[in-house]
Design a protein around this motif. Structure first.
Motif, PDB file in Angstrom:
ATOM      1  N   THR A 435      -2.984  -4.795 -92.913  1.00  0.00           N
ATOM      2  CA  THR A 435      -1.639  -3.738 -93.518  1.00  0.00           C
ATOM      3  C   THR A 435      -2.833  -2.714 -94.475  1.00  0.00           C
ATOM      4  N   GLU A 436      -2.046  -1.551 -94.475  1.00  0.00           N
ATOM      5  CA  GLU A 436      -2.286  -1.153 -95.453  1.00  0.00           C
ATOM      6  C   GLU A 436      -2.157  -1.362 -96.716  1.00  0.00           C
ATOM      7  N   ASN A 437      -2.004  -2.808 -96.557  1.00  0.00           N
ATOM      8  CA  ASN A 437      -2.093  -2.964 -98.538  1.00  0.00           C
ATOM      9  C   ASN A 437      -3.583  -4.188 -98.129  1.00  0.00           C
ATOM     10  N   ASN A 438      -3.679  -3.903 -97.165  1.00  0.00           N
ATOM     11  CA  ASN A 438      -5.205  -5.560 -97.619  1.00  0.00           C
ATOM     12  C   ASN A 438      -6.431  -4.447 -97.695  1.00  0.00           C
ATOM     13  N   SER A 439      -7.007  -4.992 -98.637  1.00  0.00           N
ATOM     14  CA  SER A 439      -8.993  -4.422 -98.841  1.00  0.00           C
ATOM     15  C   SER A 439      -9.669  -4.156 -97.896  1.00  0.00           C
ATOM     16  N   VAL A 440     -10.699  -3.814 -97.989  1.00  0.00           N
ATOM     17  CA  VAL A 440     -11.801  -3.727 -97.181  1.00  0.00           C
ATOM     18  C   VAL A 440     -12.357  -4.738 -97.159  1.00  0.00           C
ATOM     19  N   ALA A 441     -12.307  -5.157 -99.181  1.00  0.00           N
ATOM     20  CA  ALA A 441     -13.893  -6.880 -98.836  1.00  0.00           C
ATOM     21  C   ALA A 441     -13.068  -7.917 -98.094  1.00  0.00           C
ATOM     22  N   SER A 442     -11.474  -8.136 -98.435  1.00  0.00           N
ATOM     23  CA  SER A 442     -11.218  -9.192 -98.313  1.00  0.00           C
ATOM     24  C   SER A 442     -10.931  -8.584 -96.356  1.00  0.00           C
ATOM     25  N   ARG A 443     -11.324  -7.924 -95.795  1.00  0.00           N
ATOM     26  CA  ARG A 443     -10.904  -8.155 -94.032  1.00  0.00           C
ATOM     27  C   ARG A 443     -12.783  -8.191 -94.022  1.00  0.00           C
ATOM     28  N   PRO A 481      13.492   0.807 -97.625  1.00  0.00           N
ATOM     29  CA  PRO A 481      13.091  -0.066 -99.059  1.00  0.00           C
ATOM     30  C   PRO A 481      11.405   0.412 -99.180  1.00  0.00           C
ATOM     31  N   ARG A 482      11.468   0.456-100.976  1.00  0.00           N
ATOM     32  CA  ARG A 482      10.439   1.094-101.211  1.00  0.00           C
ATOM     33  C   ARG A 482       9.448   0.263-101.756  1.00  0.00           C
ATOM     34  N   PHE A 483       8.388  -0.255-102.134  1.00  0.00           N
ATOM     35  CA  PHE A 483       8.034  -1.569-103.596  1.00  0.00           C
ATOM     36  C   PHE A 483       7.936  -0.700-104.199  1.00  0.00           C
ATOM     37  N   LYS A 484       8.255  -1.716-104.854  1.00  0.00           N
ATOM     38  CA  LYS A 484       8.310  -1.421-106.354  1.00  0.00           C
ATOM     39  C   LYS A 484       6.993  -0.830-106.962  1.00  0.00           C
ATOM     40  N   PRO A 585     -10.602 -12.920-107.123  1.00  0.00           N
ATOM     41  CA  PRO A 585      -9.615 -13.131-107.487  1.00  0.00           C
ATOM     42  C   PRO A 585      -8.525 -13.671-106.718  1.00  0.00           C
ATOM     43  N   PRO A 586      -7.770 -14.546-106.400  1.00  0.00           N
ATOM     44  CA  PRO A 586      -6.717 -14.923-105.618  1.00  0.00           C
ATOM     45  C   PRO A 586      -5.442 -14.133-105.243  1.00  0.00           C
ATOM     46  N   THR A 587      -5.585 -12.981-104.306  1.00  0.00           N
ATOM     47  CA  THR A 587      -3.770 -12.127-104.357  1.00  0.00           C
ATOM     48  C   THR A 587      -3.622 -12.257-102.677  1.00  0.00           C
ATOM     49  N   ALA A 588      -2.296 -11.750-102.580  1.00  0.00           N
ATOM     50  CA  ALA A 588      -1.788 -12.087-101.061  1.00  0.00           C
ATOM     51  C   ALA A 588      -1.950 -10.814-100.530  1.00  0.00           C
ATOM     52  N   GLU A 589      -1.811  -9.581-101.657  1.00  0.00           N
ATOM     53  CA  GLU A 589      -2.378  -8.152-100.515  1.00  0.00           C
ATOM     54  C   GLU A 589      -1.283  -7.669 -99.754  1.00  0.00           C
ATOM     55  N   ARG A 594      -2.846  -0.345-106.026  1.00  0.00           N
ATOM     56  CA  ARG A 594      -2.852   0.839-106.734  1.00  0.00           C
ATOM     57  C   ARG A 594      -4.190   2.085-107.707  1.00  0.00           C
ATOM     58  N   SER A 595      -4.776   2.679-108.582  1.00  0.00           N
ATOM     59  CA  SER A 595      -4.918   2.887-108.970  1.00  0.00           C
ATOM     60  C   SER A 595      -5.119   1.528-110.305  1.00  0.00           C
ATOM     61  N   ASN A 596      -3.775   1.682-110.813  1.00  0.00           N
ATOM     62  CA  ASN A 596      -3.290   0.953-112.216  1.00  0.00           C
ATOM     63  C   ASN A 596      -2.922   0.142-111.516  1.00  0.00           C
ATOM     64  N   TYR A 597      -2.703  -0.299-110.272  1.00  0.00           N
ATOM     65  CA  TYR A 597      -2.298  -1.965-109.650  1.00  0.00           C
ATOM     66  C   TYR A 597      -2.695  -2.657-108.796  1.00  0.00           C
ATOM     67  N   THR A 598      -2.624  -4.013-109.092  1.00  0.00           N
ATOM     68  CA  THR A 598      -3.347  -5.015-108.193  1.00  0.00           C
ATOM     69  C   THR A 598      -2.062  -6.255-107.718  1.00  0.00           C
ATOM     70  N   GLN A 599      -2.470  -6.339-106.608  1.00  0.00           N
ATOM     71  CA  GLN A 599      -1.088  -7.279-106.718  1.00  0.00           C
ATOM     72  C   GLN A 599      -1.942  -9.472-107.334  1.00  0.00           C
ATOM     73  N   ARG A 600      -2.166  -9.610-107.697  1.00  0.00           N
ATOM     74  CA  ARG A 600      -2.403 -11.045-108.020  1.00  0.00           C
ATOM     75  C   ARG A 600      -1.719 -12.168-107.759  1.00  0.00           C
ATOM     76  N   ASP A 601      -2.139 -13.285-107.076  1.00  0.00           N
ATOM     77  CA  ASP A 601      -1.194 -14.739-107.210  1.00  0.00           C
ATOM     78  C   ASP A 601      -0.713 -15.022-109.010  1.00  0.00           C
ATOM     79  N   GLU A 602      -1.527 -16.041-109.256  1.00  0.00           N
ATOM     80  CA  GLU A 602      -1.416 -15.998-110.725  1.00  0.00           C
ATOM     81  C   GLU A 602      -0.708 -14.987-111.515  1.00  0.00           C
ATOM     82  N   THR A 603      -0.389 -13.981-111.168  1.00  0.00           N
ATOM     83  CA  THR A 603       1.113 -13.345-112.182  1.00  0.00           C
ATOM     84  C   THR A 603       1.837 -12.946-111.234  1.00  0.00           C
ATOM     85  N   ASP A 604       1.792 -13.620-109.655  1.00  0.00           N
ATOM     86  CA  ASP A 604       3.577 -13.488-109.676  1.00  0.00           C
ATOM     87  C   ASP A 604       3.858 -14.747-109.634  1.00  0.00           C
TER      88      ASP A 604
END
Length: 751
Positions: A435-443, A481-484, A585-589, A594-604
């Motif tokens: 999806t648009e939320n996935n990174s080029v690196a994971s792909r 709906p919108r993301f946080k 870093p583990p992330t559900a993506e 965003r430039s100031n935000y990247t989802q991280r599993d351990e944070t969630d």
């Protein structure tokens, strides 16, 4: 197999020594009597070909160990007798002592039994006395333990078998068989590990050969415990210990890991494989039984205790199991026990389990949603390991593995797998659903790993499908709906993540059913899940997302162990891209980057994976509730956290464990590998509806925190006055012993 050599001078004059005996690994399948009989007969043939006098079978080998409530059906018992009859009316037991595992009903009670036969007769039926009834085992649900410990009774054989072998009764109960030249007894699985195991008493009664038939499952780092049991049984009391075990998937979540072995006086002289695709494996050793008599004769304590022993019932057998010394059959020497590293266990155990599941389910392949993250990459590597094992066994000449591979891979006549990547291309789909939320690196990581493993890889974008669902929702409600990170609420944020996760599950099952048709192949593909044990414990998964699949090879493995496996597999399986996966870093993506935000599993999750492993072990293995977990962790983490911080962490864990416990009721059946698995139904018998505020327990923690903070102040005053403080006052208990499980070294008992 086991061989035995002549008795020493003056011990038993003119008596030759026992002949060979065999221990087995068999890949039995619950309720598949045809398959099980075939394996049993083949193991007997191999034992005879090696000149064996004893063939030791497995626990409940005729029916399969994992029949569960099928044991309550009379048909199951009847079919077991029919199979035993087929063996006894043939020449299978001629000249060889055979032990077969099967369920038997006596006086309306079901028993888990070893049926000991020779020369087309049943010599003795030995019911199990101590049943396995914890963890993965529920034997007391189906069987009765034999409690008449020092008693043998006459058992009336079923008419059909009695008429067929002209034998109408047989001794039934606990005891041993006195042959003309040696003494043999059975010990069944769990009995070895009971507080007062039968082998201790049997040894004092002169038993020299112990036959343990088992149904023991694989668990990471467990083999050492089992081997220490065999060694300890004979190290200080002498004896020859034979062990046979199931190996493979018996129809459920467990993988039975074989490792049949032969031990004499504490030395392992033969050991079978722990992980294998073989249906039948037999191990052989040649042993001089004089060493048993020599050791026992040299131990004063053994002599004294044998002189005042409690007598155990016995029966006499008019046969010799011995033969003369042969120079061409050298005595087997002690060998180094083969232990696999945990990373190898993660690779080989689930790979063998997957192969059994694949070939027995009549599926034509496997499909995995591959995200490029650690967990799904581990599953891809395990499937790759499976393909490598299959090709390796075909190269070694295993015709059964070859036939299964040809059928599953749908090869043309004369063709068969010779390359693991080519085989993977036929039976393994990987799908990156971006999806648009996935990174080029994971792909990129997903694509490279798929190429290394050899899977048929699909790289698809599902944004349009997600957009269609959201458009439908807007038309229905007038809301979008919108993301946080874009100003949305927690509810909107969670809902948007769950839409992506659940759509991936729907698409995965659609592809698994239709892609074989697209490629003009028959059958269907099994969908693989990649949720680990820590995510399940915390509930950090979406119900009915990609955690919902047909089977899960890593569902009972911790994130810490999976990361170690990635490092191992990068080298030993040849999938070098896993090195990059491991450090990512583990992330559900599931949220926008965003430039100031990247989802991280351990944070969630709100806790680290290391912390989750500790919580899981305390909760399950040490059986800690919130208060006792808090007390233990005050010592474990007290050097870096205050009691108040420990208390908040414990309460946070139990709150979310409780909120998400319901997810375990639909969790994909997972390969069992870790003793703190929260898996519902079969292993973790706890409710799924809780008061997630735990009002009584959390209040007790708060009271302890308050008391401990007060005592710290008193200790500080005491230190000022050069007076010692009392550590036990800090926790309201005393330390009276220690154990160790992942760093947890304290056990508390209240005053």
């Amino acid at each position: 197999m086991l061989g035995f050599f002549p008795w020493g001078p003056g011990r038993r004059p003119l008596m030759p020594c026992p002949r060979a005996g065999s221990a087995c690994n068999l890949n039995q399948w619950a309720m598949d009597f045809e398959c099980n009989m075939k394996n049993i007969k083949e193991s007997i043939c191999r034992a005879k070909d090696a000149g064996a006098a004893i063939r030791l079978g497995l626990e409940l080998e005729i029916t399969g160990y994992g029949c569960e409530d099928h044991f309550l059906e009379l048909d199951t018992i009847t079919h077991a007798w029919e199979c035993l009859k087929e063996i006894l009316i043939g020449d299978w037991t001629d000249g060889i002592l055979c032990s077969f595992g099967m369920p038997i009903i006596r006086e309306s009670k079901r028993y888990n039994c070893q049926v000991i036969c020779m020369n087309r007769k049943i010599m003795m039926i030995r019911p199990k006395m101590w049943l396995a009834n914890d963890g993965n085992y529920r034997e007391l649900r189906w069987f009765t333990a034999w409690k008449q410990k020092h008693q043998m009774v006459d058992f009336q054989l079923p008419t059909a078998i009695a008429d067929a072998i002209s034998q109408y009764t047989v001794p039934f109960g606990y005891g041993f068989i006195q042959f003309l030249d040696t003494v043999v007894a059975a010990e069944i699985c769990e009995e070895l590990f009971s507080p007062v195991p039968p082998h201790a008493e049997l040894a004092l009664n002169g038993v020299e050969v112990f036959m343990n038939s088992s149904g023991s499952h694989h668990q990471l780092r467990k083999l050492d415990l089992r081997m220490r049991g065999f060694i300890g049984a004979t190290l200080n009391r002498g004896g020859l210990y034979m062990y046979s075990n199931h190996q493979g998937c018996d129809g459920g979540r467990l993988y039975y890991d074989g490792c049949c072995c032969i031990v004499v006086n504490g030395d392992v002289v033969a050991q079978g494989s722990q992980f294998s695709l073989k249906d039948v494996e037999v191990v052989v050793a040649q042993v001089d039984l004089d060493v048993v008599a020599s050791l026992r004769g040299s131990l004063s304590s053994f002599q004294e205790q044998a002189g005042s022993k409690t007598s155990v019932p016995s029966i006499r057998a008019p046969y010799k199991l011995c033969r003369s010394f042969h120079l061409e059959e050298p005595i087997s020497r002690p060998i180094k026990i083969r232990y696999h590293e945990p990373e190898e266990e993660i690779g080989f155990g689930p790979a063998c389990w997957l192969w059994d599941y694949l070939r027995r389910s009549v599926a034509s392949g496997l499909l995995l949603p591959l995200s490029g993250g650690a967990d799904s990459s581990c599953v891809a590597a395990i499937v790759g390991c499976m393909c490598q094992l299959v090709v390796k066994e075909i190269y070694k000449g295993d015709e059964r593995v070859k036939a299964d591979a040809i059928r599953i891979g749908q090869y043309l006549d004369g063709e068969f797998p010779t390359d693991s990547k080519e085989f993977a291309k036929r039976i393994f789909y990987t799908v990156y659903m971006g999806t648009e939320n996935n990174s080029v690196a994971s792909r990129s990581r997903a694509k490279v790993l798929a190429e290394e493993v050899g899977s048929w890889h699909l790289d698809v974008c599902i944004d349009d499908i997600i957009s269609s669902v959201l458009t439908w929702f807007q038309a229905l409600t007038g809301k979008f709906p919108r993301f946080k990170v874009d100003g949305g609420s927690n509810a909107e944020n969670l809902g948007l993540q769950n839409i992506q996760a659940r759509l991936r599950m729907v698409l995965a099952f659609m592809l698994a059913s239709l892609m074989p048709w697209v490629h003009k192949r028959s059958g269907f593909y099994l969908v693989l899940s990649s949720t680990n044990v820590d995510e399940a414990l915390r509930g950090n998964l979406t119900k009915h997302d990609c955690s919902s699949a047909d089977i899960n090879p890593i569902g009972s493995i911790s994130k810490i162990d999976l990361r170690a496996f990635l490092r191992w597999a990068a080298i030993h399986l040849g999938y070098s891209s896993l090195t990059e996966v491991e450090v990512a870093p583990p992330t559900a993506e599931l949220e926008p980057i965003r430039s100031n935000y990247t989802q991280r599993d351990e944070t969630d999750i709100g806790m680290t994976y290391e912390e989750l492993s500790v919580y899981g072990r305390l909760r399950k293995i040490f059986r800690c509730g919130p208060v006792s977990m808090f007390k233990n962790l005050c010592f474990e983490w007290g050097s870096r956290l205050t009691p108040s911080e420990v208390g908040e962490k414990v309460k946070f864990f139990f709150k979310h464990y409780s909120i998400n416990r319901h997810k375990m009721t639909v969790l994909t059946p997972s390969y069992h590998a870790e003793s703190y698995s929260p898996e519902d139904n079969r292993f973790d018998m706890r409710q799924f509806l809780y008061n997630s505020t735990w009002p009584f327990q959390f209040r007790k923690i708060d009271e302890l925190v308050k008391k401990m903070n007060g005592n710290k102040m008193l200790l500080a005053e005491s230190d000022d006055k050069d007076k010692p403080g009392l550590v036990s006052d800090h926790v309201g208990g005393m330390i009276i012993g220690s154990g160790n499980c992942n760093g947890i070294q304290h056990k508390f008992f209240p005053k």
